[in-house]
Design an enzyme around this catalytic site. Structure first.
Site, PDB file in Angstrom:
ATOM      1  N   LYS A 122       0.814  -1.218   0.000  1.00 53.41           N
ATOM      2  CA  LYS A 122       0.000   0.000   0.000  1.00 53.41           C
ATOM      3  C   LYS A 122       0.847   1.269   0.000  1.00 53.41           C
ATOM      4  O   LYS A 122       0.587   2.200  -0.755  1.00 53.41           O
ATOM      5  CB  LYS A 122      -0.922   0.012   1.229  1.00 53.41           C
ATOM      6  CG  LYS A 122      -1.989  -1.049   1.238  1.00 53.41           C
ATOM      7  CD  LYS A 122      -2.933  -0.886   2.412  1.00 53.41           C
ATOM      8  CE  LYS A 122      -2.258  -1.128   3.750  1.00 53.41           C
ATOM      9  NZ  LYS A 122      -1.849  -2.526   3.935  1.00 53.41           N
ATOM     10  N   THR A 123       1.828   1.322   0.888  1.00 54.29           N
ATOM     11  CA  THR A 123       2.579   2.566   1.036  1.00 54.29           C
ATOM     12  C   THR A 123       3.338   2.915  -0.236  1.00 54.29           C
ATOM     13  O   THR A 123       3.293   4.061  -0.708  1.00 54.29           O
ATOM     14  CB  THR A 123       3.549   2.466   2.224  1.00 54.29           C
ATOM     15  OG1 THR A 123       2.798   2.272   3.432  1.00 54.29           O
ATOM     16  CG2 THR A 123       4.384   3.735   2.363  1.00 54.29           C
ATOM     17  N   GLU A 166      -3.728   6.147   1.576  1.00 53.33           N
ATOM     18  CA  GLU A 166      -3.462   4.750   1.886  1.00 53.33           C
ATOM     19  C   GLU A 166      -4.615   4.234   2.740  1.00 53.33           C
ATOM     20  O   GLU A 166      -4.951   4.831   3.771  1.00 53.33           O
ATOM     21  CB  GLU A 166      -2.135   4.626   2.627  1.00 53.33           C
ATOM     22  CG  GLU A 166      -1.732   3.210   2.955  1.00 53.33           C
ATOM     23  CD  GLU A 166      -0.315   3.131   3.518  1.00 53.33           C
ATOM     24  OE1 GLU A 166      -0.043   2.146   4.232  1.00 53.33           O
ATOM     25  OE2 GLU A 166       0.497   4.022   3.252  1.00 53.33           O
TER      26      GLU A 166
END
Length: 466
Positions: A122-123, A166
């Site tokens: 995700k990041t 996010e």
């Protein structure tokens, strides 16, 4: 969305418990940029706290009931327990207490929201998407659970109408978001301390997709990941637009010609009958090629230039703690990565194997994160660590959990399928152990979501003086 999610400006004076955390600080920063009064507390001084104060936040060190004054709304994360003195004081006073995710959702009202979800990746994908959209001239607002290496920031209030966030699935709170574009990098069992079963995890992602469908939005999902592909295909059957990406033949945005270049992944993207590329990233690994392709897909779905988005991902300098080079000494490179799930660890160590010098070896210093995750995935962690030539396993970083009897780093070390492994519960033993075993051409990875990150600079310093 506006019927159920308040606008940030409607929250009044906002207090963040644990304001220095990666997720909390970004939300606080954007609220400050919007002129919303912000206060907060944290356990210790940090550069993040200093920056927030410079922006106008009132931040106390230490969490005490008296910090809850002149406050309308208190923001908490799932790590804050009911016994926290500030939360308890807020409850007594009848103040509005909201989860971090609702605070973030309040910032996205009336914006074209891009929510990047997935068990891992995700990041980096959120970061790449942000940089890609910036290259398109969109100037998005963004909140990332990490820090962009190039700018040193995790959040920004842009002038455009796009908001990139996010979307953390760990506690189910990502279901508050109503994005125009929802990205699913992958979906597999994790956070079973919250969900209990893989089926419950899967159903949460299905609901996430449903919320995207309610906005007549698009699900951008990785076709190479069985869980993400299945969830996206189910969403497509309900009428939600789905765009699959990856190396799989059924991908709408297909990665072709992937190889590891001298400085990072190289590949092209076949999209809408046109091949874009070659694309050269500054990061290695097939997983980063996939992350970059997801970012390009988001730009495509927002009606922005694919060519400009590709220039953006090519310029992407990385995110801190994501295969981040911490330094080198004696011909040994030391990287740090946030990998704390077996799949992440496998991807990172595979990438490390691709960039190590000929004849060089991969060393990993791994810190298990959460007792429950260590217990649930000890065998999978052992298998992943076996990719490395030399393995050090630290003790478990507890984070929000209480100990589970018999669950230590030793149970992970016992699962590594070769003998070049050591369980070192004391940080003091790690640096001399690693320095004694490395040789020129090797690569060292410190991996985990806890304070293992502190060891990277110490290893570099020891190598430089040895």
């Amino acid at each position: 969305m506006t019927d159920t999610i308040p606008r940030a400006e409607e929250l009044g004076r906002v207090h963040f418990i644990g304001i220095g955390g990666a997720g909390m600080s970004g939300i606080a920063r954007i609220m400050l940029m919007r002129g919303i009064p912000v206060s907060g507390s944290d356990a210790k001084e940090s550069s993040v706290v200093t920056t927030l104060r410079a922006q106008g936040a009132q931040v106390s060190i230490g969490q005490r009931a008296e910090n809850i004054r002149d406050v309308d709304t208190v923001v908490v994360s799932s790590a804050i327990r009911e016994s926290n003195p500030e939360l308890a004081a807020a409850r007594v006073r009848g103040l509005q207490v909201i989860h971090r995710s609702l605070a973030l959702a309040s910032l996205m009202v009336d914006r074209r929201a891009v929510a990047v979800a997935g068990t891992h990746g995700k990041t980096t994908t959120t970061s790449m998407t942000t940089v890609a959209l910036q290259a398109c001239g969109a100037d998005p607002s963004f909140v990332i659970g990490g820090v962009l290496t190039a700018t040193g920031t995790s959040a920004h209030e842009g002038t455009g109408d796009v908001f990139v966030a996010e979307a953390d699935e760990s506690d189910g709170s990502f279901l508050l978001y109503r994005p125009t574009v929802g990205v699913i990098t992958n979906a597999e069992p994790d956070h079973l301390d919250h969900y209990g079963t893989w089926e419950a995890v899967r159903e949460a992602f299905v609901e996430f997709c449903a919320h995207v469908g309610e906005q007549n939005g698009t699900i951008v999902a990785c076709a190479d990941d069985p869980g993400a592909r299945e969830i996206a295909e189910q969403a497509g059957q309900t009428g939600t637009r789905v765009l699959l990406y990856g190396q799989a033949p059924e991908s709408d945005a297909r990665i072709v010609g992937f190889r590891e270049g001298a400085s990072g992944a190289e590949f092209s993207i076949e999209l809408d009958g046109q091949v874009h590329g070659p694309i050269s990233l500054q990061q290695p690994g097939a997983y980063n090629a996939a992350n970059a392709t997801a970012a390009v897909c988001v730009a495509h779905e927002l009606g922005l230039s694919v060519t400009a988005a590709i220039s953006g991902v090519e310029s992407f300098g990385g995110t801190r703690r994501r295969f981040e080079l911490r330094g080198a000494g004696r011909g040994v490179r030391v990287y740090d990565d946030y990998a704390h799930h077996p799949t992440e660890l496998t991807a990172v160590l595979t990438a490390a194997s691709s960039v190590v010098d000929p004849g060089g070896r991969v060393h990993v210093v791994f810190q298990p994160h959460l007792f429950s995750r260590t217990q649930n995935f000890k065998a999978e962690f052992g298998t992943a660590l076996g990719i490395a030539d030399e393995v050090v396993v630290l003790d478990v970083y507890p984070a929000r959990e209480d100990p589970i009897p018999g669950v230590t780093g030793a149970i992970v070390a016992a699962e590594v399928p070769h003998d070049n492994v050591a369980f070192l519960p004391s940080f003091a033993d790690v640096v001399p152990y690693v320095v004694d075993r490395v040789r020129p051409g090797d690569v060292v990875i410190t991996a985990g979501a806890g304070d293992v990150t502190l060891l990277g600079p110490e290893i570099v310093a020891a190598l430089s003086t040895a």
